[in-house]
Design an enzyme around this catalytic site. Structure first.
Site, PDB file in Angstrom:
ATOM      1  N   ASN A  52       0.799  -1.222   0.000  1.00 38.02           N
ATOM      2  CA  ASN A  52       0.000   0.000   0.000  1.00 38.02           C
ATOM      3  C   ASN A  52       0.837   1.278   0.000  1.00 38.02           C
ATOM      4  O   ASN A  52       0.305   2.375  -0.179  1.00 38.02           O
ATOM      5  CB  ASN A  52      -0.953   0.029   1.202  1.00 38.02           C
ATOM      6  CG  ASN A  52      -0.208   0.037   2.522  1.00 38.02           C
ATOM      7  OD1 ASN A  52       0.359  -0.979   2.907  1.00 38.02           O
ATOM      8  ND2 ASN A  52      -0.197   1.162   3.218  1.00 38.02           N
ATOM      9  N   GLY A  54       5.227   3.040  -0.418  1.00 38.37           N
ATOM     10  CA  GLY A  54       6.657   2.860  -0.635  1.00 38.37           C
ATOM     11  C   GLY A  54       7.018   1.899  -1.747  1.00 38.37           C
ATOM     12  O   GLY A  54       6.440   1.904  -2.837  1.00 38.37           O
ATOM     13  N   LEU A  55       8.000   1.056  -1.454  1.00 38.84           N
ATOM     14  CA  LEU A  55       8.494   0.095  -2.443  1.00 38.84           C
ATOM     15  C   LEU A  55       7.403  -0.847  -2.925  1.00 38.84           C
ATOM     16  O   LEU A  55       7.319  -1.174  -4.109  1.00 38.84           O
ATOM     17  CB  LEU A  55       9.634  -0.741  -1.833  1.00 38.84           C
ATOM     18  CG  LEU A  55      11.020  -0.127  -1.768  1.00 38.84           C
ATOM     19  CD1 LEU A  55      11.962  -1.095  -1.063  1.00 38.84           C
ATOM     20  CD2 LEU A  55      11.539   0.192  -3.162  1.00 38.84           C
ATOM     21  N   GLY A  56       6.585  -1.323  -1.990  1.00 37.48           N
ATOM     22  CA  GLY A  56       5.537  -2.274  -2.355  1.00 37.48           C
ATOM     23  C   GLY A  56       4.540  -1.679  -3.321  1.00 37.48           C
ATOM     24  O   GLY A  56       4.131  -2.326  -4.300  1.00 37.48           O
ATOM     25  N   TYR A 217      17.474  -4.581  13.344  1.00 44.17           N
ATOM     26  CA  TYR A 217      17.016  -4.494  11.956  1.00 44.17           C
ATOM     27  C   TYR A 217      17.998  -5.231  11.047  1.00 44.17           C
ATOM     28  O   TYR A 217      17.592  -6.019  10.187  1.00 44.17           O
ATOM     29  CB  TYR A 217      16.904  -3.037  11.517  1.00 44.17           C
ATOM     30  CG  TYR A 217      16.518  -2.900  10.056  1.00 44.17           C
ATOM     31  CD1 TYR A 217      15.208  -3.108   9.651  1.00 44.17           C
ATOM     32  CD2 TYR A 217      17.471  -2.575   9.086  1.00 44.17           C
ATOM     33  CE1 TYR A 217      14.849  -3.004   8.308  1.00 44.17           C
ATOM     34  CE2 TYR A 217      17.123  -2.462   7.749  1.00 44.17           C
ATOM     35  CZ  TYR A 217      15.808  -2.674   7.369  1.00 44.17           C
ATOM     36  OH  TYR A 217      15.462  -2.587   6.040  1.00 44.17           O
TER      37      TYR A 217
END
Length: 336
Positions: A52, A54-56, A217
């Site tokens: 939904n 950014g990158l996606g 991370y």
């Protein structure tokens, strides 16, 4: 007067930086757009987690343009529906048919609820997928959380390790049967260059003894790579491939947990616009691995800017990869 002068200098510096940066990030986009076949993914179903924003979102837009049927697996259904509506309008405004129409080669867009911080949600999502979807040609494990304060998932896992690694680990395993029956099929895993600063501490995978949001991370991104390599080994001979990538530094909302002092924000924004990739540019390697004939049959590799990249030895340690796989199976309940 002094403020105006500083502002003008910053604007000039920003323009120069922007022009310089285009020299390095531009060719990646041109590589796919230049020879892009609008029907390359026609008839193929692609699942993208975290689609939904950014990158996606950028990956979804590119694959729609290539004719794919895109399933957006997102935690917030309302935000996903809003993003899907925007994608449909953008494709229509660009002169292409609206997703789901019979005209042209544009793909279809489907929204499904998926919370990777909940194993219950992952299982429910996969059950729905297996009941409703006859095939799955590409799975893109894209969603992630970045340097958040210490918090736990619904199942008690440290959030970054739980979402970035364990949630996708369970999702992929539960959908493997569908991917195999749809073969040739592909799995694409989004990692990060920051894996270099991580390590797999089997004595404290849940970071209960100590927590550093940056190192944790990096640990989750190293886990992504080790998972990819072990999965590639297990998938040999199935005609299902799996590869992992780093998208580069991209301007997205992934850094929403990072506090930037108010006075520094203008400079940070200037630098990010000059040197960070746009989401479309950052998505190109995901699109490449999901669609390009050039990587057909390639598996277990690490990519950046649509090219294979060498890994550090710790990301190629087969014994660590197998041990992480075994422990992950227990953590997500595949094995008791």
């Amino acid at each position: 007067m002094a403020i105006a002068t500083v502002a003008a200098l910053l604007a000039a510096l920003g323009g120069a930086l922007w022009l310089a940066a285009r020299r390095f990030v531009g060719p990646t986009v041109q590589r796919l757009h230049g020879g892009g076949n609008s029907g390359l993914m026609h008839g193929k179903t692609v699942l993208i987690t975290g689609a939904n924003s950014g990158l996606g979102r950028a990956t979804a837009a590119e694959l729609l343009r290539l004719g794919a049927r895109v399933i957006m697996g997102c935690r917030d259904r309302d935000r996903a529906e809003e993003a899907a509506g925007q994608l449909r309008r953008e494709l229509r405004q660009a002169g292409g048919p609206e997703p789901g129409s019979d005209a042209g080669e544009a793909g279809e867009l489907v929204v499904k609820e998926l919370d990777l911080a909940s194993l219950r949600s992952v299982r429910a999502f996969c059950q729905e997928m297996l009941q409703e979807e006859p095939r799955l040609d590409v799975l893109i494990n894209n969603a992630g959380i970045f340097q958040c304060p210490y918090m736990k998932t619904e199942d008690g896992f440290e959030m970054q390790f739980g979402v970035n690694h364990l949630g996708h680990f369970l999702l992929t395993n539960l959908l493997l049967g569908l991917l195999k029956s749809s073969a040739p099929s592909r799995i694409v895993v989004v990692s990060s260059k920051l894996y270099k600063y991580g390590d797999i501490n089997f004595e404290d995978l849940n970071s209960e003894q100590s927590y550093n949001k940056s190192f944790c991370y990096s640990r989750s991104k190293l886990a992504n790579i080790l998972f990819t390599r072990e999965l590639a080994r297990r998938l040999e001979g199935t005609n299902v491939t799996v590869n992992v990538l780093h998208p580069g530094i991209v301007r997205t909302n992934l850094g929403r947990h990072i506090h930037i002092p108010l006075l520094v924000k203008p400079l940070f924004n200037l630098v990010s616009w000059a040197f960070f990739k746009s989401p479309v540019e950052g998505a190109q390697t995901s699109v490449y691995l999901a669609s390009s004939p050039e990587v057909e049959g390639v598996s277990g590799k690490y990519f950046g800017d649509c090219k294979e990249v060498e890994l550090l030895p710790k990301a190629m340690d087969e014994s660590v990869a197998r041990k992480l796989w075994d422990i992950s199976e227990v953590m997500v309940g595949i094995l008791k």
